[in-house]
Design an enzyme around this catalytic site. Structure first.
Site, short mmCIF file in Angstrom:
data_model
loop_
_atom_site.label_atom_id
_atom_site.label_comp_id
_atom_site.label_asym_id
_atom_site.label_seq_id
_atom_site.Cartn_x
_atom_site.Cartn_y
_atom_site.Cartn_z
N ASP A 13 0.81 -1.22 0.00
CA ASP A 13 0.00 0.00 0.00
C ASP A 13 0.85 1.27 0.00
OD1 ASP A 13 -2.26 -1.64 0.11
OD2 ASP A 13 -2.15 -1.72 2.29
N LYS A 16 1.91 2.02 -5.10
CA LYS A 16 2.45 1.43 -6.34
C LYS A 16 1.52 1.71 -7.52
CE LYS A 16 2.44 -2.59 -4.34
NZ LYS A 16 2.17 -2.23 -2.94
N GLY A 40 -4.59 -4.28 -3.74
CA GLY A 40 -5.59 -3.24 -3.97
C GLY A 40 -4.85 -1.97 -4.33
N HIS A 41 -5.01 -1.51 -5.56
CA HIS A 41 -4.27 -0.35 -6.02
C HIS A 41 -5.25 0.76 -6.39
CE1 HIS A 41 -0.96 -3.44 -7.34
NE2 HIS A 41 -1.11 -3.37 -6.04
N GLN A 223 1.99 -6.19 -3.34
CA GLN A 223 2.54 -6.36 -1.98
C GLN A 223 3.91 -5.69 -1.87
OE1 GLN A 223 1.25 -9.69 -3.46
NE2 GLN A 223 -0.65 -8.65 -2.94
P1 GDP Z 1 -0.66 0.25 -3.56
O1 GDP Z 1 -1.29 -1.00 -3.04
O2 GDP Z 1 0.81 0.28 -3.32
O3 GDP Z 1 -1.01 0.54 -4.99
O4 GDP Z 1 -1.25 1.43 -2.68
P2 GDP Z 1 -2.80 1.65 -2.33
O5 GDP Z 1 -3.48 2.20 -3.54
O6 GDP Z 1 -3.38 0.43 -1.69
O7 GDP Z 1 -2.68 2.70 -1.17
C1 GDP Z 1 -2.12 3.97 -1.35
C2 GDP Z 1 -3.19 5.03 -1.03
O8 GDP Z 1 -2.57 6.28 -0.90
C3 GDP Z 1 -4.23 5.18 -2.12
O9 GDP Z 1 -5.45 5.51 -1.54
C4 GDP Z 1 -3.68 6.35 -2.96
O10 GDP Z 1 -4.71 7.07 -3.62
C5 GDP Z 1 -3.04 7.19 -1.88
N1 GDP Z 1 -1.86 7.94 -2.32
C6 GDP Z 1 -0.90 7.59 -3.22
N2 GDP Z 1 0.08 8.53 -3.27
C7 GDP Z 1 -0.27 9.48 -2.37
C8 GDP Z 1 0.35 10.70 -1.94
O11 GDP Z 1 1.44 11.06 -2.37
N3 GDP Z 1 -0.31 11.42 -0.98
C9 GDP Z 1 -1.49 11.01 -0.45
N4 GDP Z 1 -2.05 11.78 0.47
N5 GDP Z 1 -2.10 9.88 -0.84
C10 GDP Z 1 -1.49 9.11 -1.78
P1 IMO Z 2 -0.91 -4.21 -2.26
O1 IMO Z 2 -0.51 -4.75 -3.62
C1 IMO Z 2 -0.91 -4.69 2.06
C2 IMO Z 2 -0.99 -8.79 3.59
C3 IMO Z 2 -2.24 -9.22 4.35
C4 IMO Z 2 -1.62 -10.20 5.33
C5 IMO Z 2 -0.54 -10.88 4.49
C6 IMO Z 2 -0.97 -12.22 3.89
O2 IMO Z 2 -2.19 -3.47 -2.27
O3 IMO Z 2 0.22 -3.49 -1.63
P2 IMO Z 2 -2.54 -12.86 1.83
O4 IMO Z 2 -4.01 -12.63 1.61
O5 IMO Z 2 -1.67 -12.30 0.78
O6 IMO Z 2 -2.22 -14.30 2.11
O7 IMO Z 2 -2.22 -12.07 3.21
O8 IMO Z 2 -0.22 -9.98 3.44
N1 IMO Z 2 -1.24 -8.26 2.23
C7 IMO Z 2 -1.16 -6.96 1.92
N2 IMO Z 2 -0.95 -5.87 2.70
N3 IMO Z 2 -1.05 -4.54 0.73
C8 IMO Z 2 -1.23 -5.62 -0.07
O9 IMO Z 2 -1.22 -5.54 -1.42
C9 IMO Z 2 -1.34 -6.89 0.53
N4 IMO Z 2 -1.56 -8.14 0.05
C10 IMO Z 2 -1.48 -8.96 1.10
O10 IMO Z 2 -2.84 -8.12 5.00
O11 IMO Z 2 -0.97 -9.51 6.36
MG MG Z 3 -2.83 -1.61 -1.83
#
Ligand code: GDP
Ligand code: IMO
Ligand code: MG
Length: 429
Positions: A13, A16, A40-41, A223
């Site tokens: 999270d 990416k 979840g992106h 991840q």
């Molecule tokens: P990922 O799994 O690595 O793709 O990240 P996620 O999308 O799960 O979580 C990142 C969250 O932070 C999302 O809700 C993005 O919209 C938000 N985000 C990304 N870059 C920034 C930033 O520079 N500032 C803020 N405030 N939010 C950001």
């Molecule tokens: P993105 O791509 C954050 C974590 C779960 C748990 C562990 C194992 O959005 O960064 P799983 O269901 O993969 O067997 O769970 O990994 N986990 C993540 N945490 N971002 C993710 O993906 C994750 N995908 C799995 O919360 O701790």
């Molecule tokens: Mg994510």
């Protein structure tokens, strides 16, 4: 070849999806190489927000997306996601999405086993997403997987289902969960086959041709390194290799095709699920980071645990993950904090250690060693050039570069696609 791989450098999270979306404007193909719909992106483009789990983040830019063999694919989850983004105006079809024909499938028995196992662990849960990721990878390594290509061979499918059910139903019964019947599973897979098979192909051939034509390929990790099944905080990890090295095996290309590796890190740290987190904050500041950063899991909605930036851990991720440069995201969330801390190492049994040890109990006993920096009164939010950042924020970035031993190549200052500072074009190598 000027390719780029994007991987998470913390516990997921990091942003990416946003970074891949931004970089995709410069790429022709975006490839997912591991993980599944545990990812979840979130991508924010003007007033539209896209939440992607399986689809490569390049689809929003209309780029060719590839789901590689290193992914575990839940067919229903994919079709649901395609329907969701189609309703938002995107076009996803076999024209612009290709799936490795040898990708292993997640069937309903995988989440059932994932959840039954978590329930059996009682208070010591991994905190998985419950999507069946672990059991699906176990089946792949155990040579039991049903793969996309099997949907074209009903007899193979039927025989493989027998073998799979023998294994899974024994486990499910042992855990007190309901076993599965073969016929409904077989019928469901055969019904999905005509929708899924048109996406399947030998994607390695396409990637080989792309290489010959000098096309730019972006490898999108899910991840992060600290969730890597080998290098993460085992057993509190996901079940795939998340490091850039796996982009080659998970897509069907040679290691020299990966190109520049970007590690994505938040300017602080978060983690969803259980496991060690030495720099975690249990106080008002942690709550404030969670609120300001909207730190709730995209997949499960769980609140993310928050803490200070752990430079010792990111340095470890940089070395193991083969990271050439960092992208520092969410620096705007630190705006207005009078004081910031960075974890530079750990104290363990009276000694100072520079990296997280591998043993589980030792990991959980690591006490963070912090250095303190002044915060900034100005705002990073929405900055689009280095010059717009408060001087103290630039100092924070510089200190991180020193500690993690990698240059910061890009910064992200809001969820919006355009609020991005590129200090270097990663495709330039
Ligand atoms: P990922 O799994 O690595 O793709 O990240 P996620 O999308 O799960 O979580 C990142 C969250 O932070 C999302 O809700 C993005 O919209 C938000 N985000 C990304 N870059 C920034 C930033 O520079 N500032 C803020 N405030 N939010 C950001
Ligand atoms: P993105 O791509 C954050 C974590 C779960 C748990 C562990 C194992 O959005 O960064 P799983 O269901 O993969 O067997 O769970 O990994 N986990 C993540 N945490 N971002 C993710 O993906 C994750 N995908 C799995 O919360 O701790
Ligand atoms: Mg994510």
């Amino acid at each position: 070849m000027a390719n780029v791989a994007v991987i998470g450098a913390q516990w997921g999270d990091e942003g990416k999806g946003k970074v891949v979306d931004w970089l995709a404007s410069r790429a022709e193909i975006v490839v997912r190489f591991q993980g599944g719909h545990n990812a979840g992106h979130t991508l924010v483009v003007g007033d539209q927000t896209y939440k992607l789990s399986l689809l490569p983040s390049g689809v929003v830019r209309g780029k060719l997306g590839i789901i590689g063999n290193g992914v575990v694919l839940d067919p229903q989850a994919l079709l649901d996601e395609i329907a969701k983004v189609t309703a938002q105006g995107l076009k996803v079809s076999p024209e612009n999405l290709k799936i490795a024909e040898n990708v292993p499938l997640i069937l309903p028995l995988h989440p059932a086993l994932d959840k039954a196992r978590e329930a059996a662990r009682g208070g010591d849960k991994i905190g998985t997403t419950g999507r069946g990721i672990g059991p699906a990878y176990e089946d792949k390594v155990g040579r039991r997987s049903i793969r996309l290509c099997d949907l074209a061979e009903p007899e193979t499918l039927s025989k493989k289902l027998d073998e799979l059910l023998l294994h899974h139903n024994s486990l499910l019964r042992g855990l007190g969960a309901t076993p599965f019947e073969k016929q409904p599973l077989l019928d469901a897979l055969l019904a999905l086959a005509p929708q899924l098979l048109p996406y399947g192909e030998a994607v390695w051939e396409r990637l080989d041709a792309a290489r010959a034509e000098g096309k730019r390929v972006l490898f999108e990790g899910a991840q992060a390194v600290m969730l890597d099944v080998d290098h993460g905080t085992y057993p509190y990890v996901t079940s795939s290799n998340t490091v850039a090295g796996n982009a080659a095996a998970g897509a069907g290309v040679g290691p020299d095709s990966i190109g520049l590796v970007l590690g994505i890190a938040k300017a602080y740290a978060t983690r969803v699920g259980s496991g060690p987190f030495p720099s975690e904050l249990h106080d008002e500041i942690g709550r404030r980071l969670g609120e300001r950063g909207h730190e709730f899991g995209t997949v499960t909605g769980r609140p993310r645990r928050c803490g200070w930036f752990d430079a010792a851990m990111v340095r470890q991720a940089v070395k193991i993950g083969g990271v050439n440069g960092l992208v520092l995201t969410k620096i705007d969330v630190l705006d207005g904090l009078p004081e910031l801390k960075i974890c530079t190492g750990y104290r363990l049994d009276g000694a100072v250690v520079k990296h997280l040890p591998a043993a589980m109990r030792a990991q959980s006993r690591c006490e963070p060693i912090f250095e303190t920096m002044e915060g900034w009164s100005g705002s990073c939010k929405g900055a689009r050039s280095y010059a717009q950042l408060p001087a103290q924020a630039v100092k924070y970035v510089r200190r991180i570069e020193e500690l993690v031993e990698a240059p910061v190549m890009m910064l992200s200052t809001s969820p919006d696609r355009d609020d991005t500072i590129a200090l270097r074009d990663p495709f330039a190598g």
